[in-house]
Design an enzyme around this catalytic site. Structure first.
Site, PDB file in Angstrom:
ATOM      1  N   LYS A 134       0.852  -1.201   0.000  1.00  0.00           N
ATOM      2  CA  LYS A 134       0.000   0.000   0.000  1.00  0.00           C
ATOM      3  C   LYS A 134       0.886   1.249   0.000  1.00  0.00           C
ATOM      4  O   LYS A 134       1.924   1.277   0.681  1.00  0.00           O
ATOM      5  CB  LYS A 134      -0.856  -0.053   1.261  1.00  0.00           C
ATOM      6  CG  LYS A 134      -1.936   0.991   1.383  1.00  0.00           C
ATOM      7  CD  LYS A 134      -2.731   0.704   2.674  1.00  0.00           C
ATOM      8  CE  LYS A 134      -3.908   1.621   2.854  1.00  0.00           C
ATOM      9  NZ  LYS A 134      -4.673   1.278   4.078  1.00  0.00           N
ATOM     10  N   SER A 209      -9.362   0.691   2.903  1.00  0.00           N
ATOM     11  CA  SER A 209      -8.546   1.628   2.195  1.00  0.00           C
ATOM     12  C   SER A 209      -7.392   0.969   1.421  1.00  0.00           C
ATOM     13  O   SER A 209      -6.825   1.592   0.527  1.00  0.00           O
ATOM     14  CB  SER A 209      -7.983   2.659   3.169  1.00  0.00           C
ATOM     15  OG  SER A 209      -7.116   2.052   4.101  1.00  0.00           O
ATOM     16  N   SER A 233      -9.565  -2.078   6.666  1.00  0.00           N
ATOM     17  CA  SER A 233      -8.883  -1.629   5.445  1.00  0.00           C
ATOM     18  C   SER A 233      -8.031  -2.687   4.763  1.00  0.00           C
ATOM     19  O   SER A 233      -7.634  -2.500   3.618  1.00  0.00           O
ATOM     20  CB  SER A 233      -8.038  -0.396   5.747  1.00  0.00           C
ATOM     21  OG  SER A 233      -8.874   0.740   5.856  1.00  0.00           O
TER      22      SER A 233
END
Lengths: 539, 539
Positions: A134, A209, A233
């Site tokens: 990420k 996310s 997330s």
């Protein structure tokens, strides 16, 4: 047309991304599927750009690949190349990457191959395994903006600790992935790279996310992925994209080097954790990581090695099913998946009971107050610096906090409530003899782009600090079966809003996931249970 | 003379105390030592009230007593009676108790004896062991005021978790002990019971805030004691009174049921931990407690059992000595004790190096801000409720905080600094190859009544969350040897203030303690090292 200053400011990030692509691996636009082809999950298999060997490599799990490399039958360069090629096409399909690291990855892979040739030994348990990460996980010398235009000048001073450690174990980092503005949506859209979409249905979000990670694992662009999870997330994007996602107990995995607004907030801790395409790989990731003793550098961690747990038999398991959290009713596909899971688990010999969720509204009230105890002032100030447009989902989540910051003593009172809630939940599980909870990962199979609001089927385990894994059931939304429950009477306006989101045709072919939850610090047992439970459910 | 309302309000607590005394066990006033006899540490041995068997019992450690009870050679009632008798006289000498629990203790002991007679088995590893507890540890149905007159109506709704668990292991609770106003002094005086004094020199304080516990163990009124420590509150009284005191890593021992203002404050956690007269008993306490799995009820705890550690040999140890924290210079008796300890440890084969303290001023700045991030408003409001006089030491410690509460984001910034400081300190120890640190427990052997201000030789390990044990060296202050270093040039006004407190004759016969410190969560290793280190130092 002139660009607004915030648009200009993100431009160099887009250049970094486009410059990072190896043009040779990209498909000509005319060879890409039409934009109205929604399900692109198997496009790469049929597009002819990957050799059958490359397809075989990218369909393998870490254990197999490392074993092949240990036998000298496969090189790290070949492995990295296969995943890089795949990731390039995937990016064209779903816009999931923020930056490729082709040169670094191939260099690292070549060094691993040289090491193996010189010594006959693998560098470590993740020798040659490509891992996507990420964006807000730092890489030295690279931009780390955490989804804010205002932070696009921020350059990480060193690699995140998790990156440094896993590299020692032989991992190869090849691609960084997208996240939403504020890193607090279960969606994946920002003002820098735009929107990442779901490979199974491009009208849907890959979740968030860690949405880029969901897409990465869903399209097998990496063997493992690393995301962060403070409300779901990691688990939500894994669930939406047909992968596996772990949320471990806090203070186990090394968090140092993650760039997130609001550092020092400890009432509810963000964790860093893996996505994978098998439970076995999640276990390998955790064992490898904790064997490297991250607590020797990040001393706030609990120095608890990843314990070996014997494989579990279904007869040993008592599983409590949460059908509905009492706040927002799940959509028909999820109920179908729970019903099928229950039947299969019982058939396999597990004890399965219905588990009355313990006052989830209390947990939701606490978690909602603790995400932004400063009234999201920290985040609002960052957004205000550039005037970038504030997304609906950003506005929506900020509004869950009181507009004025809590006082310190008000924050303390929430901490006390949180601990009491944790104790009471644990007692409720013990009183019912429940070791693991099986529940929805989300109200539905996925959310429409920009439409994911209610994420408390995952966030409840964050406030409880219990480990949880989302896993694919193998089922997909089928409008012919998953019809709207016409008789359902919503219990509140919120429930009605969320229930109305279920329009069967919209979610066609979305994979249906479930979530298995264990007890505080029983991460090893939770992973072991998820291995047997997911395998029974998928059978 | 009429009483002020706050005086009247404390009256019922004093009545509870006086009614709790067994008059038969008290000495007539004329048999007590004159008030100008300062050292009463061996008075009980010579006063003729305890039989030689009772003296033998009260001089034994837990392991021996439990063994005797397991052989049927000693009863729990006899044991409880011996300690109760001793505690009564001790209370007359140093005013350390807030409440005796004679009836409950003898009843519990009788039940243990009946259990043993019926089954031939001990109830648990602390069968029949009398334990004293600091007042703010709750007992169901009893007052729990935490040193505040305003809270003297507060009745605990249940026993503290540690009390319930240790009772399962056979412990007998017989006396509750004094603490200072605000529970934040290294002194032991409040507006309810007055002042507890040091048994070795009644012009000195027994330390604090678990000062009653220091006196209890120093006079062998209990085999084990339980205090709480957020800045040295267990270790300092143990040190001042010639006993052993542990501050364990946070989130290991069960804290539930401790009554302390500011619940929910987590930036620096208060821990609950034992005092004893041997290291072996500290180990027994910890093992017994954690074997009872407190995390099954208090879920914020880390479920880490008390690990068995092999006895350590001096050759295995690398010990770094902190001679001076660079902020306040220790008094001559402490320097003498460190010198003697160093020589003996080297003689015994340990590796001993001088350890440069890592920026203690930074740690002190952080800890001082985090004790009262709300500007001590919580505590000030409690004091204001009755208008009880505010002690100099209360005022002094509150003034260490900024008068205005920190904002939540300011608090977060301190959390970030704290974690960075922890990481840097750990690295400093690793870089020097140091496993344990030997350092002062306090600037001197003890403090005068009302005079203990600087407690950062202990609080530094609270902010670092490292386990630490204070232990007696066997040395006592001797004005003939421990002369003032006339040439010492104070480095600051604070240093001068503290250094001037050393007037040799004032501290005559005070026991000199030292402190051994280990690494985060290495409590077991720290206790094991303290066993060998204290034994060498005392040899």
């Amino acid at each position: 047309m002139t660009q607004a200053p915030w648009e200009t400011k993100g431009e160099h990030c887009r250049k970094v991304l486009s410059n990072s692509l190896n043009q040779e691996w990209l498909l000509p636009l005319e060879d890409l599927p039409p934009t109205d082809r929604l399900n692109v999950s198997s496009f790469i298999e049929t597009c002819g750009r990957l050799t059958s060997r490359e397809l075989e490599i990218t369909h393998s799990d870490a254990t197999y690949l490392v074993d092949q490399m240990g036998q000298g039958k496969l090189s790290a360069v070949e492995t990295a190349t296969a995943f890089l090629k795949r990731a390039h096409i995937a990016h064209q399909l779903v816009n999931f990457a923020t930056e490729f690291m082709v040169e670094d990855a191939l260099k690292a892979a070549a060094e691993l191959d040289a090491h193996f040739q010189a010594t006959g030994k693998l560098k470590g348990p993740l020798h040659g395994i490509p891992i996507s990460t990420k964006e807000h996980i730092g890489f030295k010398g690279r931009i780390c903006h955490s989804g804010y235009v205002a932070w696009t000048e921020n350059i990480a001073q060193e690699d995140a600790l998790i990156v440094r450690l896993l590299r020692q174990a032989g991992a190869v980092f090849h691609v960084r992935t997208n996240e939403p503005q504020s890193v607090m949506h279960i969606d994946c859209s920002n003002n820098i790279y735009g929107t990442t979409v779901n490979p199974h249905n491009r009208k849907l979000t890959p979740g968030g996310s860690s949405g880029g990670e969901g897409a990465s694992l869903g399209l097998r662009c990496a063997v493992l992925g690393i995301g962060t999870d403070i409300g779901g997330s990691v688990r939500v994007p894994a669930a939406f994209c047909g992968a596996y996602g772990l949320r471990n107990t806090a203070l186990r995995n090394p968090y140092k080097g993650v760039c997130l607004a609001g550092g020092g907030q400890e009432s509810i801790r963000c964790v860093i954790s893996p996505l994978a395409n098998t439970v076995k790989d999640i276990n390998l990731f955790q064992k490898t990581l904790l064997d490297l003793e991250p607590w020797e550098e990040e001393t706030s961690l609990v120095p608890m090695p990843w314990r070996r747990v014997d494989p579990m038999q279904p007869e040993q398991l008592t599983i409590g099913i949460i059908w509905d959290d009492g706040v927002i009713h799940p959509h028909p596909p999820v109920i179908r998946a729970l019903n099928e899971a229950k039947a299969k688990l019982m058939q396999a010999g597990a004890t399965v009971i219905d588990f009355e969720p313990y006052d989830h509204q209390e947990g939701i009230d606490i978690v909602s107050a603790l995400y932004f105890p400063d009234g999201a002032q920290t985040q609002k100030q960052i957004l205000a610096q550039t005037g970038e447009p504030i997304a609906f989902l950003t506005e929506w989540i900020f509004n869950k906090a009181k507009p004025e910051p809590l006082s310190i003593t008000e924050n303390w009172a929430f901490n006390v409530r949180r601990d009491a809630y944790r104790d009471a939940y644990h007692k409720a599980m013990k009183d019912r003899g429940v070791d693991f909870i099986l529940c929805p990962a989300y109200i539905g199979a996925a959310a429409e782009l920009g439409g994911g609001q209610y994420f408390h089927y995952t966030s409840i385990w964050n406030i409880l600090d219990q480990p949880a894994i989302t896993f694919p059931t193998g089922l997909k939304v089928d409008p012919a079966i998953d019809v709207v429950e016409k008789e359902y009477k919503p219990r509140s306006a919120d429930d009605e809003r969320e229930y109305k989101k279920y329009v069967p045709d919209t979610f066609v072919e979305a994979p249906i996931a479930l979530q298995l939850v264990g007890k505080h610090f029983r991460d090893e047992e939770t992973v072991a249970a998820a291995e047997v439970v997911s395998s029974i459910v998928q059978s």
